[in-house]
Motif scaffolding. Structure first.
Motif, PDB file in Angstrom:
ATOM      1  N   TYR A  65      15.846  10.675  -8.221  1.00 24.97           N
ATOM      2  CA  TYR A  65      16.222   9.693  -6.743  1.00 24.97           C
ATOM      3  C   TYR A  65      16.491   8.123  -6.880  1.00 24.97           C
ATOM      4  CZ  TYR A  65      15.277  13.952  -5.063  1.00 24.97           C
ATOM      5  OH  TYR A  65      14.465  15.384  -5.046  1.00 24.97           O
ATOM      6  N   ASP A  66      16.387   7.565  -7.735  1.00 28.84           N
ATOM      7  CA  ASP A  66      15.487   6.130  -7.970  1.00 28.84           C
ATOM      8  C   ASP A  66      15.247   5.546  -7.044  1.00 28.84           C
ATOM      9  OD1 ASP A  66      16.544   3.646  -8.489  1.00 28.84           O
ATOM     10  OD2 ASP A  66      18.703   3.817  -8.563  1.00 28.84           O
ATOM     11  N   ARG A  67      15.356   4.053  -7.032  1.00 26.56           N
ATOM     12  CA  ARG A  67      14.031   3.909  -5.951  1.00 26.56           C
ATOM     13  C   ARG A  67      14.023   3.527  -4.781  1.00 26.56           C
ATOM     14  NH1 ARG A  67      14.351  -0.275 -10.434  1.00 26.56           N
ATOM     15  NH2 ARG A  67      12.651   0.021 -11.216  1.00 26.56           N
ATOM     16  N   CYS A  68      12.985   4.752  -3.900  1.00 24.44           N
ATOM     17  CA  CYS A  68      13.333   4.062  -2.491  1.00 24.44           C
ATOM     18  C   CYS A  68      12.679   2.630  -1.932  1.00 24.44           C
ATOM     19  CB  CYS A  68      12.446   4.926  -1.244  1.00 24.44           C
ATOM     20  SG  CYS A  68      10.412   5.398  -2.137  1.00 24.44           S
ATOM     21  N   GLU A  69      12.547   2.489  -0.750  1.00 24.82           N
ATOM     22  CA  GLU A  69      12.470   1.075  -0.108  1.00 24.82           C
ATOM     23  C   GLU A  69      10.322   0.438  -0.491  1.00 24.82           C
ATOM     24  OE1 GLU A  69      11.568  -0.993   4.001  1.00 24.82           O
ATOM     25  OE2 GLU A  69      13.351   0.748   4.046  1.00 24.82           O
ATOM     26  N   ILE A  70       9.698   1.250  -1.101  1.00 23.66           N
ATOM     27  CA  ILE A  70       8.443   1.350  -1.359  1.00 23.66           C
ATOM     28  C   ILE A  70       8.558   0.712  -2.265  1.00 23.66           C
ATOM     29  CG2 ILE A  70       7.703   1.617   0.931  1.00 23.66           C
ATOM     30  CD1 ILE A  70       6.406   4.387  -0.702  1.00 23.66           C
ATOM     31  N   HIS A  71       9.469   0.700  -3.307  1.00 23.07           N
ATOM     32  CA  HIS A  71       9.155   0.968  -4.860  1.00 23.07           C
ATOM     33  C   HIS A  71       9.183  -0.799  -5.189  1.00 23.07           C
ATOM     34  CE1 HIS A  71      10.118   5.239  -5.312  1.00 23.07           C
ATOM     35  NE2 HIS A  71       9.018   4.640  -5.711  1.00 23.07           N
ATOM     36  N   GLU A  83      -2.003   5.121   3.577  1.00 20.38           N
ATOM     37  CA  GLU A  83      -0.751   4.608   3.966  1.00 20.38           C
ATOM     38  C   GLU A  83       0.261   5.355   2.812  1.00 20.38           C
ATOM     39  OE1 GLU A  83       2.485   2.524   5.482  1.00 20.38           O
ATOM     40  OE2 GLU A  83       0.546   2.525   5.904  1.00 20.38           O
ATOM     41  N   MET A  84       0.409   5.400   1.640  1.00 19.90           N
ATOM     42  CA  MET A  84       1.225   6.519   1.224  1.00 19.90           C
ATOM     43  C   MET A  84       1.030   7.758   0.897  1.00 19.90           C
ATOM     44  SD  MET A  84       1.804   3.857  -1.692  1.00 19.90           S
ATOM     45  CE  MET A  84       2.656   5.096  -2.411  1.00 19.90           C
ATOM     46  N   ILE A  85       0.202   8.859   1.622  1.00 21.53           N
ATOM     47  CA  ILE A  85       0.226  10.159   2.856  1.00 21.53           C
ATOM     48  C   ILE A  85       1.493   9.845   3.940  1.00 21.53           C
ATOM     49  CG2 ILE A  85      -1.226  11.206   3.827  1.00 21.53           C
ATOM     50  CD1 ILE A  85      -3.268  10.978   1.565  1.00 21.53           C
ATOM     51  N   LYS A  86       1.335   8.821   4.612  1.00 23.16           N
ATOM     52  CA  LYS A  86       2.062   8.341   5.601  1.00 23.16           C
ATOM     53  C   LYS A  86       3.982   8.232   4.479  1.00 23.16           C
ATOM     54  CE  LYS A  86      -0.626   5.883   8.581  1.00 23.16           C
ATOM     55  NZ  LYS A  86      -1.077   5.280   9.603  1.00 23.16           N
ATOM     56  N   MET A  87       3.891   7.854   3.143  1.00 24.87           N
ATOM     57  CA  MET A  87       4.715   7.388   2.896  1.00 24.87           C
ATOM     58  C   MET A  87       5.711   8.988   2.380  1.00 24.87           C
ATOM     59  SD  MET A  87       6.162   4.608   3.219  1.00 24.87           S
ATOM     60  CE  MET A  87       4.888   4.997   5.280  1.00 24.87           C
ATOM     61  N   PRO A  97       0.597   0.198  -9.191  1.00 24.20           N
ATOM     62  CA  PRO A  97       1.152   1.276  -8.696  1.00 24.20           C
ATOM     63  C   PRO A  97       3.108   1.002  -8.887  1.00 24.20           C
ATOM     64  CG  PRO A  97       0.151   1.212  -7.139  1.00 24.20           C
ATOM     65  CD  PRO A  97      -0.292   0.418  -8.026  1.00 24.20           C
ATOM     66  N   LEU A  98       3.668   2.102  -8.754  1.00 25.94           N
ATOM     67  CA  LEU A  98       5.400   1.498  -8.788  1.00 25.94           C
ATOM     68  C   LEU A  98       5.299   1.575  -7.674  1.00 25.94           C
ATOM     69  CD1 LEU A  98       6.591   4.126 -11.691  1.00 25.94           C
ATOM     70  CD2 LEU A  98       5.850   1.751 -12.240  1.00 25.94           C
ATOM     71  N   ALA A  99       4.574   1.944  -6.670  1.00 23.89           N
ATOM     72  CA  ALA A  99       5.199   1.979  -5.937  1.00 23.89           C
ATOM     73  C   ALA A  99       3.884   1.668  -4.463  1.00 23.89           C
ATOM     74  CB  ALA A  99       6.189   3.449  -4.641  1.00 23.89           C
ATOM     75  N   GLY A 100       4.253   1.340  -3.386  1.00 27.04           N
ATOM     76  CA  GLY A 100       3.236   1.101  -2.379  1.00 27.04           C
ATOM     77  C   GLY A 100       2.873  -0.805  -2.196  1.00 27.04           C
ATOM     78  N   ALA A 101       1.126  -0.553  -1.455  1.00 26.15           N
ATOM     79  CA  ALA A 101       1.384  -1.945  -0.923  1.00 26.15           C
ATOM     80  C   ALA A 101      -0.051  -1.803  -2.219  1.00 26.15           C
ATOM     81  CB  ALA A 101       0.887  -1.864   0.530  1.00 26.15           C
ATOM     82  N   LEU A 102       0.156  -3.615  -2.418  1.00 24.31           N
ATOM     83  CA  LEU A 102      -1.597  -3.641  -2.932  1.00 24.31           C
ATOM     84  C   LEU A 102      -2.538  -4.229  -1.837  1.00 24.31           C
ATOM     85  CD1 LEU A 102      -3.395  -4.950  -5.254  1.00 24.31           C
ATOM     86  CD2 LEU A 102      -1.877  -7.001  -4.185  1.00 24.31           C
TER      87      LEU A 102
END
Length: 188
Positions: free
Chosen positions: A167-173, A136-140, A18-23
């Motif tokens: 919006y460009d990227r956010c912190e979790i991207h 975690e992604m639902i929380k994000m 994915p483009l965002a979030g944790a592994l």
């Protein structure tokens, strides 16, 4: 001396692409058989959630997560290597089977393509990793509602790409993951 059989620790990950979030990676040693285990991607969200609880109650497990920043800084392969090592350290004395075709240089790990759909321990790991990451992604999504993470979980869907363009990227991207149209130089 008795020949003791080592328990099998199934290992899988969620969030490699994915483009965002944790592994997120999970290792699971089942204490008893669990009906209905299969590749987490083939289960409904409701069924995954139910099996998640059952696995937690009937297994030894270890879950490790690498943030988007860690993925950017270390790279996917190094994160997977560190995750495998962390699982080995936490669930010592097992035979280790990782879904896929690479051990990422970690000794004493076997691999099997589609193990998440063939081996119950790996199926269970697949479920733990995916549910952990999805939650975690639902929380994000609550923190960054404009991206719709609750729907696509950070994967590169059309809606996600459109949100990135707006919006460009956010912190979790993940900065190291290129997005066509967003990361290409323009003349203007």
């Amino acid at each position: 001396m008795q020949n003791e059989t080592k328990p099998l620790c199934g290992i899988d990950e969620a969030g490699r692409g994915p483009l965002a979030g944790a592994l997120v990676m999970a290792g699971v040693v089942l204490k008893k058989p669990i009906d209905g285990l299969m590749d987490s991607k083939k289960l409904t969200e409701k069924r995954r959630e139910a099996l998640y609880t059952i696995v937690l109650e009937n297994a030894e497990y270890h879950i490790v997560s690498f943030s988007a920043k860690e993925v950017d800084d270390l790279g996917i392969s190094k994160c997977l290597q560190k995750g495998l090592q962390s699982i080995q350290n936490a669930l010592d004395g097992c035979k280790y089977l990782f879904d896929g075709n690479s051990t990422f240089g970690v000794d004493n790990v076997s691999t099997m393509v589609k193990a998440d759909d063939k081996v119950p321990e790996v199926s269970a790991a697949s479920i733990l990793a995916k549910v952990t990451r999805d939650r975690e992604m639902i929380k994000m999504a609550e923190i960054y509602p404009e991206y719709g993470f609750e729907k696509h979980k950070g994967y590169g869907t059309k809606a996600h790409i459109e949100a990135l363009m707006k919006y460009d990227r956010c912190e979790i991207h993940r900065r190291s993951f290129r997005v066509k149209g967003l990361d290409e130089p323009t003349l203007f």
